[in-house]
Design a protein around this motif. Structure first.
Motif, PDB file in Angstrom:
ATOM      1  N   SER A  20       0.796  -1.226   0.000  1.00  0.00           N
ATOM      2  CA  SER A  20       0.000   0.000   0.000  1.00  0.00           C
ATOM      3  C   SER A  20       0.828   1.276   0.000  1.00  0.00           C
ATOM      4  O   SER A  20       0.279   2.348  -0.131  1.00  0.00           O
ATOM      5  N   CYS A  21       2.112   1.192   0.145  1.00  0.00           N
ATOM      6  CA  CYS A  21       2.937   2.409   0.155  1.00  0.00           C
ATOM      7  C   CYS A  21       3.033   2.987  -1.251  1.00  0.00           C
ATOM      8  O   CYS A  21       3.448   2.319  -2.182  1.00  0.00           O
ATOM      9  N   LYS A  22       2.628   4.191  -1.364  1.00  0.00           N
ATOM     10  CA  LYS A  22       2.721   4.929  -2.621  1.00  0.00           C
ATOM     11  C   LYS A  22       3.210   6.317  -2.288  1.00  0.00           C
ATOM     12  O   LYS A  22       3.309   6.696  -1.130  1.00  0.00           O
ATOM     13  N   LYS A  23       3.456   7.096  -3.328  1.00  0.00           N
ATOM     14  CA  LYS A  23       3.908   8.467  -3.108  1.00  0.00           C
ATOM     15  C   LYS A  23       2.797   9.272  -2.454  1.00  0.00           C
ATOM     16  O   LYS A  23       1.614   9.018  -2.678  1.00  0.00           O
ATOM     17  N   GLU A  24       3.217  10.237  -1.674  1.00  0.00           N
ATOM     18  CA  GLU A  24       2.265  11.155  -1.050  1.00  0.00           C
ATOM     19  C   GLU A  24       1.530  11.926  -2.141  1.00  0.00           C
ATOM     20  O   GLU A  24       2.156  12.373  -3.101  1.00  0.00           O
ATOM     21  N   PRO A  25       0.211  12.084  -2.031  1.00  0.00           N
ATOM     22  CA  PRO A  25      -0.486  12.889  -3.035  1.00  0.00           C
ATOM     23  C   PRO A  25      -0.085  14.354  -2.920  1.00  0.00           C
ATOM     24  O   PRO A  25       0.027  14.900  -1.828  1.00  0.00           O
ATOM     25  N   ILE A  26       0.182  14.957  -4.056  1.00  0.00           N
ATOM     26  CA  ILE A  26       0.574  16.363  -4.100  1.00  0.00           C
ATOM     27  C   ILE A  26      -0.544  17.125  -4.789  1.00  0.00           C
ATOM     28  O   ILE A  26      -0.945  16.780  -5.903  1.00  0.00           O
TER      29      ILE A  26
END
Length: 187
Positions: A20-26
Protein backbone atom coordinates in the motif's frame (compact mmCIF):
# COMPACT_ATOMS: atom_id res chain seq x y z
CA UNK A 1 0.21 -20.91 18.93
CA UNK A 2 0.43 -17.29 19.99
CA UNK A 3 3.90 -16.96 18.49
CA UNK A 4 2.49 -18.18 15.16
CA UNK A 5 -0.36 -15.65 15.35
CA UNK A 6 2.02 -12.81 16.20
CA UNK A 7 4.41 -13.77 13.37
CA UNK A 8 1.50 -14.13 10.94
CA UNK A 9 0.16 -10.73 12.05
CA UNK A 10 3.58 -9.09 11.59
CA UNK A 11 4.07 -10.66 8.16
CA UNK A 12 0.57 -9.60 7.06
CA UNK A 13 1.14 -6.06 8.34
CA UNK A 14 4.51 -5.89 6.57
CA UNK A 15 2.98 -7.14 3.28
CA UNK A 16 0.16 -4.57 3.50
CA UNK A 17 2.65 -1.81 4.32
CA UNK A 18 4.82 -2.67 1.32
CA UNK A 19 1.90 -3.08 -1.11
CA UNK A 20 0.00 0.00 0.00
CA UNK A 21 2.94 2.41 0.16
CA UNK A 22 2.72 4.93 -2.62
CA UNK A 23 3.91 8.47 -3.11
CA UNK A 24 2.26 11.16 -1.05
CA UNK A 25 -0.49 12.89 -3.03
CA UNK A 26 0.57 16.36 -4.10
CA UNK A 27 -2.13 18.93 -4.80
CA UNK A 28 -2.08 20.22 -8.34
CA UNK A 29 -1.85 23.96 -8.90
CA UNK A 30 -5.04 25.73 -9.91
CA UNK A 31 -5.56 25.80 -13.64
CA UNK A 32 -6.86 28.95 -15.25
CA UNK A 33 -8.59 29.21 -18.55
CA UNK A 34 -6.36 31.01 -21.02
CA UNK A 35 -8.42 32.77 -23.64
CA UNK A 36 -6.78 34.81 -26.31
CA UNK A 37 -8.94 37.10 -28.39
CA UNK A 38 -7.69 38.97 -31.42
CA UNK A 39 -6.58 42.51 -30.80
CA UNK A 40 -9.46 44.85 -31.52
CA UNK A 41 -9.19 47.20 -34.46
CA UNK A 42 -12.12 49.39 -35.33
CA UNK A 43 -13.68 50.41 -38.63
CA UNK A 44 -16.19 53.15 -39.24
CA UNK A 45 -19.68 51.86 -40.09
CA UNK A 46 -22.07 53.96 -42.13
CA UNK A 47 -25.10 53.17 -44.25
CA UNK A 48 -28.43 54.86 -44.95
CA UNK A 49 -29.41 54.92 -41.25
CA UNK A 50 -29.39 58.29 -39.45
CA UNK A 51 -26.33 57.40 -37.37
CA UNK A 52 -22.76 56.12 -37.71
CA UNK A 53 -20.44 54.32 -35.31
CA UNK A 54 -17.19 52.39 -35.07
CA UNK A 55 -17.25 48.60 -34.91
CA UNK A 56 -14.67 45.92 -34.17
CA UNK A 57 -13.29 44.56 -37.46
CA UNK A 58 -13.54 41.02 -36.03
CA UNK A 59 -17.31 41.29 -35.57
CA UNK A 60 -19.86 40.47 -38.26
CA UNK A 61 -22.69 42.98 -38.67
CA UNK A 62 -26.03 41.93 -40.13
CA UNK A 63 -28.78 44.37 -40.94
CA UNK A 64 -32.28 43.54 -39.80
CA UNK A 65 -35.49 45.43 -40.47
CA UNK A 66 -35.16 49.20 -40.46
CA UNK A 67 -31.99 50.39 -38.79
CA UNK A 68 -31.68 47.43 -36.43
CA UNK A 69 -28.55 45.31 -36.45
CA UNK A 70 -27.10 42.10 -35.08
CA UNK A 71 -23.38 42.32 -34.43
CA UNK A 72 -22.07 38.77 -34.11
CA UNK A 73 -18.97 37.45 -32.39
CA UNK A 74 -18.95 33.83 -33.62
CA UNK A 75 -15.81 32.76 -31.72
CA UNK A 76 -17.36 33.94 -28.47
CA UNK A 77 -20.88 32.79 -29.34
CA UNK A 78 -22.24 36.24 -28.59
CA UNK A 79 -24.38 38.85 -30.32
CA UNK A 80 -24.99 42.54 -29.80
CA UNK A 81 -28.54 43.57 -30.67
CA UNK A 82 -28.59 47.21 -31.74
CA UNK A 83 -32.05 48.78 -32.16
CA UNK A 84 -32.91 52.20 -33.52
CA UNK A 85 -36.11 54.11 -32.81
CA UNK A 86 -36.97 57.60 -34.01
CA UNK A 87 -38.02 59.94 -31.22
CA UNK A 88 -41.54 61.21 -31.85
CA UNK A 89 -42.79 62.52 -28.50
CA UNK A 90 -42.03 59.06 -27.07
CA UNK A 91 -38.65 59.65 -25.41
CA UNK A 92 -40.03 58.93 -21.93
CA UNK A 93 -41.37 55.52 -22.98
CA UNK A 94 -38.14 54.67 -24.87
CA UNK A 95 -36.08 55.52 -21.78
CA UNK A 96 -38.41 53.55 -19.50
CA UNK A 97 -38.25 50.51 -21.82
CA UNK A 98 -34.44 50.63 -21.96
CA UNK A 99 -34.18 50.88 -18.19
CA UNK A 100 -36.81 48.17 -17.69
CA UNK A 101 -34.89 45.81 -20.00
CA UNK A 102 -31.87 46.23 -17.77
CA UNK A 103 -33.66 45.96 -14.45
CA UNK A 104 -35.62 42.89 -15.58
CA UNK A 105 -32.35 41.05 -14.83
CA UNK A 106 -32.23 42.16 -11.19
CA UNK A 107 -33.42 38.69 -10.09
CA UNK A 108 -30.24 37.03 -11.37
CA UNK A 109 -27.90 40.01 -11.14
CA UNK A 110 -25.43 40.45 -8.30
CA UNK A 111 -25.02 44.13 -9.11
CA UNK A 112 -26.09 46.63 -11.77
CA UNK A 113 -23.75 49.54 -12.38
CA UNK A 114 -25.02 52.61 -14.23
CA UNK A 115 -22.50 54.81 -16.01
CA UNK A 116 -23.87 57.99 -17.62
CA UNK A 117 -22.48 59.02 -21.00
CA UNK A 118 -22.37 62.61 -22.19
CA UNK A 119 -20.96 63.87 -25.49
CA UNK A 120 -22.22 67.45 -25.75
CA UNK A 121 -20.23 68.18 -28.90
CA UNK A 122 -22.04 65.50 -30.95
CA UNK A 123 -25.25 65.65 -28.87
CA UNK A 124 -25.05 62.01 -27.81
CA UNK A 125 -26.34 61.29 -24.30
CA UNK A 126 -26.96 57.94 -22.70
CA UNK A 127 -26.34 55.32 -20.07
CA UNK A 128 -24.09 52.25 -20.02
CA UNK A 129 -25.22 49.38 -17.78
CA UNK A 130 -22.93 46.65 -16.48
CA UNK A 131 -24.84 43.69 -15.03
CA UNK A 132 -22.75 41.40 -12.84
CA UNK A 133 -23.92 37.87 -12.12
CA UNK A 134 -25.67 35.13 -14.06
CA UNK A 135 -28.05 37.44 -15.89
CA UNK A 136 -29.07 36.86 -19.50
CA UNK A 137 -27.33 40.06 -20.59
CA UNK A 138 -24.20 41.46 -18.97
CA UNK A 139 -23.94 44.80 -20.73
CA UNK A 140 -26.45 47.21 -22.23
CA UNK A 141 -26.55 50.83 -23.24
CA UNK A 142 -28.76 53.42 -24.81
CA UNK A 143 -27.92 56.73 -26.49
CA UNK A 144 -30.11 59.54 -27.73
CA UNK A 145 -29.96 63.12 -28.91
CA UNK A 146 -33.25 63.56 -26.97
CA UNK A 147 -35.06 65.06 -29.97
CA UNK A 148 -34.88 62.73 -32.99
CA UNK A 149 -32.87 59.55 -32.39
CA UNK A 150 -32.72 56.71 -29.86
CA UNK A 151 -30.41 53.65 -30.06
CA UNK A 152 -30.35 50.77 -27.57
CA UNK A 153 -27.86 47.91 -27.54
CA UNK A 154 -27.74 44.65 -25.53
CA UNK A 155 -25.22 41.80 -25.30
CA UNK A 156 -26.40 38.18 -25.29
CA UNK A 157 -24.52 34.87 -25.33
CA UNK A 158 -25.73 31.63 -26.92
CA UNK A 159 -25.34 29.72 -23.68
CA UNK A 160 -26.72 29.46 -20.18
CA UNK A 161 -25.38 32.45 -18.26
CA UNK A 162 -22.44 31.50 -16.04
CA UNK A 163 -20.71 34.77 -15.29
CA UNK A 164 -17.39 33.24 -14.20
CA UNK A 165 -17.06 31.36 -17.49
CA UNK A 166 -18.07 34.15 -19.86
CA UNK A 167 -16.39 37.02 -18.01
CA UNK A 168 -13.35 37.26 -20.36
CA UNK A 169 -15.64 37.46 -23.40
CA UNK A 170 -17.92 39.95 -21.61
CA UNK A 171 -14.96 42.21 -20.86
CA UNK A 172 -13.74 42.04 -24.47
CA UNK A 173 -17.15 42.83 -25.98
CA UNK A 174 -17.91 45.45 -23.33
CA UNK A 175 -14.92 47.45 -24.63
CA UNK A 176 -16.37 47.19 -28.14
CA UNK A 177 -19.73 48.38 -26.86
CA UNK A 178 -18.10 51.41 -25.25
CA UNK A 179 -16.30 52.25 -28.51
CA UNK A 180 -19.57 51.85 -30.41
CA UNK A 181 -21.41 54.10 -27.94
CA UNK A 182 -18.67 56.71 -27.72
CA UNK A 183 -18.23 56.88 -31.51
CA UNK A 184 -21.97 57.22 -32.23
CA UNK A 185 -22.80 60.26 -34.34
CA UNK A 186 -26.09 61.43 -35.76
CA UNK A 187 -26.46 62.40 -39.41
Amino acid sequence: MTKKVIVLFLITTLVFAIVSCKKEPIPKPSGYLSLEYPKASYAHFENSCPFTFDINSNAIIKGKSGCNFEINYPKMKATLYLNYNPVTKNLDSLLRDAQKRTYDHVIKADDILEQPFLNSKDKVYGMFYTVDGNAATNSQFYVTDSTKHFVACSLFFYSKPNFDSIMPAVNYIKKDMRVLMESMQWK
